[in-house]
Design a protein around this motif. Structure first.
Motif, PDB file in Angstrom:
ATOM      1  N   VAL A 137       0.879  -1.172   0.000  1.00  0.00           N
ATOM      2  CA  VAL A 137       0.000   0.000   0.000  1.00  0.00           C
ATOM      3  C   VAL A 137       0.914   1.219   0.000  1.00  0.00           C
ATOM      4  CG1 VAL A 137      -1.859   1.214   1.193  1.00  0.00           C
ATOM      5  CG2 VAL A 137      -1.760  -1.286   1.268  1.00  0.00           C
ATOM      6  N   ARG A 138       0.906   1.954  -1.114  1.00  0.00           N
ATOM      7  CA  ARG A 138       1.868   3.031  -1.318  1.00  0.00           C
ATOM      8  C   ARG A 138       1.157   4.312  -1.762  1.00  0.00           C
ATOM      9  NH1 ARG A 138       7.099   0.616  -2.749  1.00  0.00           N
ATOM     10  NH2 ARG A 138       6.906  -1.609  -3.133  1.00  0.00           N
ATOM     11  N   SER A 139       1.832   5.415  -1.557  1.00  0.00           N
ATOM     12  CA  SER A 139       1.311   6.683  -2.052  1.00  0.00           C
ATOM     13  C   SER A 139       1.533   6.785  -3.559  1.00  0.00           C
ATOM     14  CB  SER A 139       2.006   7.850  -1.353  1.00  0.00           C
ATOM     15  OG  SER A 139       3.385   7.853  -1.666  1.00  0.00           O
ATOM     16  N   GLY A 140       0.772   7.652  -4.194  1.00  0.00           N
ATOM     17  CA  GLY A 140       0.931   7.912  -5.621  1.00  0.00           C
ATOM     18  C   GLY A 140       0.692   9.383  -5.890  1.00  0.00           C
ATOM     19  N   ALA A 141       1.624  10.219  -5.474  1.00  0.00           N
ATOM     20  CA  ALA A 141       1.463  11.659  -5.626  1.00  0.00           C
ATOM     21  C   ALA A 141       1.647  12.083  -7.080  1.00  0.00           C
ATOM     22  CB  ALA A 141       2.455  12.403  -4.740  1.00  0.00           C
ATOM     23  N   ARG A 142       0.980  13.180  -7.436  1.00  0.00           N
ATOM     24  CA  ARG A 142       1.033  13.700  -8.810  1.00  0.00           C
ATOM     25  C   ARG A 142       2.454  14.161  -9.168  1.00  0.00           C
ATOM     26  NH1 ARG A 142      -3.307  18.324 -10.411  1.00  0.00           N
ATOM     27  NH2 ARG A 142      -2.287  19.209 -12.243  1.00  0.00           N
ATOM     28  N   ALA A 143       3.158  14.721  -8.196  1.00  0.00           N
ATOM     29  CA  ALA A 143       4.567  15.084  -8.370  1.00  0.00           C
ATOM     30  C   ALA A 143       5.398  14.199  -7.445  1.00  0.00           C
ATOM     31  CB  ALA A 143       4.793  16.552  -8.021  1.00  0.00           C
ATOM     32  N   SER A 144       6.569  13.814  -7.889  1.00  0.00           N
ATOM     33  CA  SER A 144       7.418  12.928  -7.098  1.00  0.00           C
ATOM     34  C   SER A 144       7.758  13.555  -5.746  1.00  0.00           C
ATOM     35  CB  SER A 144       8.708  12.628  -7.863  1.00  0.00           C
ATOM     36  OG  SER A 144       9.542  11.791  -7.094  1.00  0.00           O
ATOM     37  N   MET A 145       7.530  12.788  -4.687  1.00  0.00           N
ATOM     38  CA  MET A 145       7.850  13.242  -3.332  1.00  0.00           C
ATOM     39  C   MET A 145       8.564  12.092  -2.609  1.00  0.00           C
ATOM     40  SD  MET A 145       4.328  15.270  -2.361  1.00  0.00           S
ATOM     41  CE  MET A 145       4.840  15.552  -0.668  1.00  0.00           C
ATOM     42  N   PRO A 146       9.780  11.758  -3.035  1.00  0.00           N
ATOM     43  CA  PRO A 146      10.454  10.550  -2.541  1.00  0.00           C
ATOM     44  C   PRO A 146      10.676  10.554  -1.032  1.00  0.00           C
ATOM     45  CG  PRO A 146      11.986  11.995  -3.711  1.00  0.00           C
ATOM     46  CD  PRO A 146      10.616  12.524  -3.960  1.00  0.00           C
ATOM     47  N   GLY A 147      10.206   9.495  -0.388  1.00  0.00           N
ATOM     48  CA  GLY A 147      10.432   9.330   1.038  1.00  0.00           C
ATOM     49  C   GLY A 147       9.569  10.191   1.931  1.00  0.00           C
ATOM     50  N   MET A 148       8.664  10.968   1.360  1.00  0.00           N
ATOM     51  CA  MET A 148       7.888  11.915   2.168  1.00  0.00           C
ATOM     52  C   MET A 148       6.612  11.305   2.743  1.00  0.00           C
ATOM     53  SD  MET A 148       9.647  14.646   2.327  1.00  0.00           S
ATOM     54  CE  MET A 148      11.118  13.613   2.235  1.00  0.00           C
ATOM     55  N   MET A 149       6.084  10.294   2.056  1.00  0.00           N
ATOM     56  CA  MET A 149       4.822   9.705   2.513  1.00  0.00           C
ATOM     57  C   MET A 149       5.016   8.233   2.846  1.00  0.00           C
ATOM     58  SD  MET A 149       2.083  11.771   0.199  1.00  0.00           S
ATOM     59  CE  MET A 149       3.056  11.591  -1.270  1.00  0.00           C
ATOM     60  N   ASP A 150       3.993   7.636   3.408  1.00  0.00           N
ATOM     61  CA  ASP A 150       4.147   6.327   4.024  1.00  0.00           C
ATOM     62  C   ASP A 150       3.846   5.183   3.064  1.00  0.00           C
ATOM     63  OD1 ASP A 150       4.984   7.205   6.538  1.00  0.00           O
ATOM     64  OD2 ASP A 150       2.929   7.618   7.157  1.00  0.00           O
ATOM     65  N   THR A 151       4.452   4.023   3.373  1.00  0.00           N
ATOM     66  CA  THR A 151       4.301   2.797   2.603  1.00  0.00           C
ATOM     67  C   THR A 151       4.192   1.631   3.570  1.00  0.00           C
ATOM     68  OG1 THR A 151       5.570   3.599   0.684  1.00  0.00           O
ATOM     69  CG2 THR A 151       5.471   1.224   0.995  1.00  0.00           C
ATOM     70  N   VAL A 152       3.368   0.648   3.229  1.00  0.00           N
ATOM     71  CA  VAL A 152       3.302  -0.600   3.986  1.00  0.00           C
ATOM     72  C   VAL A 152       3.458  -1.751   3.001  1.00  0.00           C
ATOM     73  CG1 VAL A 152       1.919  -2.080   5.486  1.00  0.00           C
ATOM     74  CG2 VAL A 152       1.793   0.402   5.744  1.00  0.00           C
ATOM     75  N   LEU A 153       4.365  -2.684   3.304  1.00  0.00           N
ATOM     76  CA  LEU A 153       4.618  -3.844   2.454  1.00  0.00           C
ATOM     77  C   LEU A 153       4.153  -5.122   3.147  1.00  0.00           C
ATOM     78  CD1 LEU A 153       8.284  -2.984   1.356  1.00  0.00           C
ATOM     79  CD2 LEU A 153       6.150  -2.328   0.223  1.00  0.00           C
ATOM     80  N   ASN A 154       3.920  -6.164   2.335  1.00  0.00           N
ATOM     81  CA  ASN A 154       3.549  -7.496   2.851  1.00  0.00           C
ATOM     82  C   ASN A 154       2.247  -7.481   3.643  1.00  0.00           C
ATOM     83  OD1 ASN A 154       5.759  -8.986   1.794  1.00  0.00           O
ATOM     84  ND2 ASN A 154       7.063  -8.220   3.433  1.00  0.00           N
ATOM     85  N   LEU A 155       1.362  -6.533   3.348  1.00  0.00           N
ATOM     86  CA  LEU A 155       0.101  -6.452   4.078  1.00  0.00           C
ATOM     87  C   LEU A 155      -0.767  -7.655   3.711  1.00  0.00           C
ATOM     88  CD1 LEU A 155      -1.916  -3.311   4.855  1.00  0.00           C
ATOM     89  CD2 LEU A 155      -3.129  -5.295   3.967  1.00  0.00           C
ATOM     90  N   GLY A 156      -1.386  -8.250   4.732  1.00  0.00           N
ATOM     91  CA  GLY A 156      -2.160  -9.466   4.549  1.00  0.00           C
ATOM     92  C   GLY A 156      -1.593 -10.632   5.332  1.00  0.00           C
ATOM     93  N   LEU A 157      -0.432 -10.415   5.957  1.00  0.00           N
ATOM     94  CA  LEU A 157       0.150 -11.456   6.808  1.00  0.00           C
ATOM     95  C   LEU A 157      -0.458 -11.389   8.205  1.00  0.00           C
ATOM     96  CD1 LEU A 157       3.943 -11.411   5.850  1.00  0.00           C
ATOM     97  CD2 LEU A 157       2.307 -13.278   5.476  1.00  0.00           C
TER      98      LEU A 157
END
Length: 216
Positions: free
Chosen positions: A66-86
């Motif tokens: 589950v990742r952000s998808g900003a209109r302009a690149s904002m590297p490292g500024m918003m949150d990400t979650v990986l492997n969700l569903g475990l």
């Protein structure tokens, strides 16, 4: 960009996007648009069909990022979650499917620490302290030296930390996990670091971010 790559037939994991309009609505009203839950459920089911897995399935679980998808690149500024569903059940399905218990439990402990930091507000360093202390006790120089059985013990300590810090057990309901992560990504649009980055780079506040949910 992900949708365009998919439409070109490039080999990327399937997923779906919750649009920036939802971020704007969520930021202003604190709620999601009517009908969104059903659309997310349907989209997630479609992704599962494409990869031959099912979200929350004990034997063949679909895991997503589950990742952000900003209109302009904002590297490292918003949150990400990986492997969700475990969770305690699906991790055993991943272990059996992969034939590698150590990989499955390592993935689960990573998910617990990431989700707890991003969604539940438990400091990531607390989890690193638990791991570091364990490695010192076992005289392990690298994470790769930690065995499957040891990861199970660390997972138990991670979950105990979450319950101690939040007053509730680590969420085992995969749908609760999903909506927690979606909300956290939208909220991160207005985190202090994201606001500062936008000011420095002249990115409008009202653009919002999308949320990309993609098969791992």
């Amino acid at each position: 960009n992900l949708a365009e790559m998919a439409s070109l037939g490039l080999p990327l994991p399937p997923g779906f996007t919750i649009t920036t309009e939802v971020c704007t609505a969520f930021s202003s009203a604190g709620t999601y648009p009517e009908g969104m839950a059903a659309q997310v459920e349907a989209a997630l089911g479609h992704v599962g069909q494409l990869v031959g897995c099912r979200f929350g399935d004990a034997a063949n679980p679909l895991l997503v990022s589950v990742r952000s998808g900003a209109r302009a690149s904002m590297p490292g500024m918003m949150d990400t979650v990986l492997n969700l569903g475990l969770n305690d059940i699906t991790v055993e399905g991943l272990a059996a499917k992969s034939g590698d218990r150590r990989f499955a439990y390592d993935s689960y402990r990573r998910f617990i620490s990431m989700y707890s930091d991003v969604v539940l507000g438990v400091d990531h360093d607390e989890f690193e302290d638990i791991l570091g202390n364990h490695k010192d006790e076992k005289n392990h120089a690298l994470d790769t030296a930690v065995t499957a059985g040891e990861w199970l013990g660390i997972i138990a300590r991670y979950k105990a930390l979450v319950e101690e810090q939040t007053g509730s057990p680590f969420p085992q309901d995969v749908n609760e996990q999903l909506w927690g992560a979606i909300g956290a990504v939208f909220k991160s649009w207005n985190s202090p670091r994201a606001i500062t980055y936008r000011k420095l780079n002249d990115i409008p506040e009202d653009w919002g971010t999308a949320v990309n949910v993609q098969a791992m």
